[in-house]
Design a protein around this motif. Structure first.
Motif, short mmCIF file in Angstrom:
data_model
loop_
_atom_site.label_atom_id
_atom_site.label_comp_id
_atom_site.label_asym_id
_atom_site.label_seq_id
_atom_site.Cartn_x
_atom_site.Cartn_y
_atom_site.Cartn_z
N TYR A 255 102.06 7.70 89.80
CA TYR A 255 101.44 7.70 91.11
C TYR A 255 102.44 8.01 92.22
N GLU A 256 103.57 7.33 92.21
CA GLU A 256 104.57 7.52 93.27
C GLU A 256 105.09 8.95 93.32
N GLU A 257 105.29 9.55 92.15
CA GLU A 257 105.81 10.90 92.11
C GLU A 257 104.77 11.91 92.62
N VAL A 258 103.49 11.70 92.27
CA VAL A 258 102.44 12.61 92.72
C VAL A 258 102.25 12.52 94.23
N VAL A 259 102.27 11.30 94.76
CA VAL A 259 102.14 11.11 96.20
C VAL A 259 103.34 11.72 96.93
N SER A 260 104.51 11.58 96.33
CA SER A 260 105.72 12.18 96.92
C SER A 260 105.62 13.70 96.93
N LEU A 261 105.07 14.27 95.86
CA LEU A 261 104.90 15.73 95.80
C LEU A 261 103.93 16.20 96.88
N ARG A 262 102.84 15.47 97.09
CA ARG A 262 101.89 15.83 98.15
C ARG A 262 102.54 15.73 99.52
N PHE A 263 103.35 14.70 99.72
CA PHE A 263 104.04 14.53 101.00
C PHE A 263 105.02 15.68 101.26
N ARG A 264 105.74 16.10 100.21
CA ARG A 264 106.66 17.23 100.37
C ARG A 264 105.91 18.51 100.70
N ALA A 265 104.74 18.69 100.10
CA ALA A 265 103.93 19.87 100.40
C ALA A 265 103.44 19.84 101.84
N LEU A 266 103.00 18.66 102.30
CA LEU A 266 102.56 18.53 103.70
C LEU A 266 103.71 18.80 104.67
N CYS A 267 104.88 18.27 104.36
CA CYS A 267 106.04 18.49 105.22
C CYS A 267 106.42 19.97 105.26
N TYR A 268 106.32 20.64 104.12
CA TYR A 268 106.63 22.07 104.09
C TYR A 268 105.66 22.85 104.97
N LEU A 269 104.38 22.53 104.85
CA LEU A 269 103.38 23.24 105.67
C LEU A 269 103.59 22.98 107.16
N ALA A 270 103.92 21.74 107.50
CA ALA A 270 104.07 21.39 108.92
C ALA A 270 105.38 21.90 109.50
N ASP A 271 106.48 21.68 108.79
CA ASP A 271 107.81 21.99 109.34
C ASP A 271 108.19 23.45 109.19
N VAL A 272 108.02 23.99 108.01
CA VAL A 272 108.48 25.36 107.75
C VAL A 272 107.44 26.39 108.17
N CYS A 273 106.19 26.16 107.76
CA CYS A 273 105.14 27.15 108.05
C CYS A 273 104.52 26.96 109.43
N GLY A 274 104.67 25.78 110.01
CA GLY A 274 104.12 25.51 111.33
C GLY A 274 102.61 25.40 111.36
N GLU A 275 102.00 25.06 110.23
CA GLU A 275 100.54 24.95 110.16
C GLU A 275 100.07 23.57 110.59
N ASP A 276 98.81 23.52 110.97
CA ASP A 276 98.17 22.26 111.30
C ASP A 276 97.74 21.60 109.98
N ILE A 277 98.21 20.39 109.73
CA ILE A 277 97.92 19.73 108.45
C ILE A 277 96.81 18.69 108.56
N THR A 278 96.16 18.58 109.70
CA THR A 278 95.10 17.58 109.84
C THR A 278 93.93 17.80 108.87
N PRO A 279 93.59 19.04 108.48
CA PRO A 279 92.50 19.15 107.48
C PRO A 279 92.86 18.54 106.13
N TYR A 280 94.14 18.43 105.81
CA TYR A 280 94.56 17.88 104.53
C TYR A 280 94.75 16.36 104.58
N CYS A 281 94.71 15.78 105.77
CA CYS A 281 94.99 14.35 105.89
C CYS A 281 93.74 13.48 105.69
N THR A 282 92.57 14.05 105.74
CA THR A 282 91.35 13.28 105.52
C THR A 282 90.58 13.89 104.36
N ASN A 283 89.90 13.03 103.64
CA ASN A 283 89.08 13.52 102.52
C ASN A 283 87.64 13.37 102.82
#
Length: 128
Positions: A100-128
């Motif tokens: 669980y911890e590793e999967v959540v960490s992978l999702r967090f790294r993906a969100l950080c990549y989208l927000a920091d490097v790509c400059g995308e809005d990540i709010t659609p990914y934050c709610t289910n």
């Protein structure tokens, strides 16, 4: 007969007598370590955990896919109600997942990549 209840006081006394020149607590802890032994840890999921930790998110498509596939909240938590009264509450079972911890960490790294490097809005990914 409880073996631990009987053995531990005698073991502590023997280690205290044996360690007359040492600190008594050090002798007791040393004797307990010898008594219990140092078993090698059995970790069959360690390679999977390491491979999940080793995934580097460097592609926006991969990052978006990971954010879509890995849920933001545990999807198994439920509260079952009948006529406004709670009958059963099923707790979040995701914490029972051994990776669980590793999967959540992978999702967090993906969100950080989208927000920091790509400059995308990540709010659609934050709610289910």
């Amino acid at each position: 007969m409880n073996i631990a209840y009987y053995t531990m006081p005698h073991l502590a006394l023997a280690s205290w007598v044996k360690s007359h020149g040492q600190n008594a607590s050090e002798g007791i802890s040393k004797s307990l370590k010898q008594f219990l032994g140092s078993k090698p840890q059995f970790a069959p999921l360690k390679p999977l955990r390491q491979s999940l930790e080793g995934i580097e998110v460097k592609d926006p498509k991969l990052a978006k896919l990971l954010c879509q596939l890995i849920p933001a909240q545990c999807p198994f938590e439920r509260t079952i109600q009948f006529r406004g009264r709670v009958i059963v509450h099923i707790p979040p079972l995701c914490k029972l997942n051994p990776v669980y911890e590793e999967v959540v960490s992978l999702r967090f790294r993906a969100l950080c990549y989208l927000a920091d490097v790509c400059g995308e809005d990540i709010t659609p990914y934050c709610t289910n």
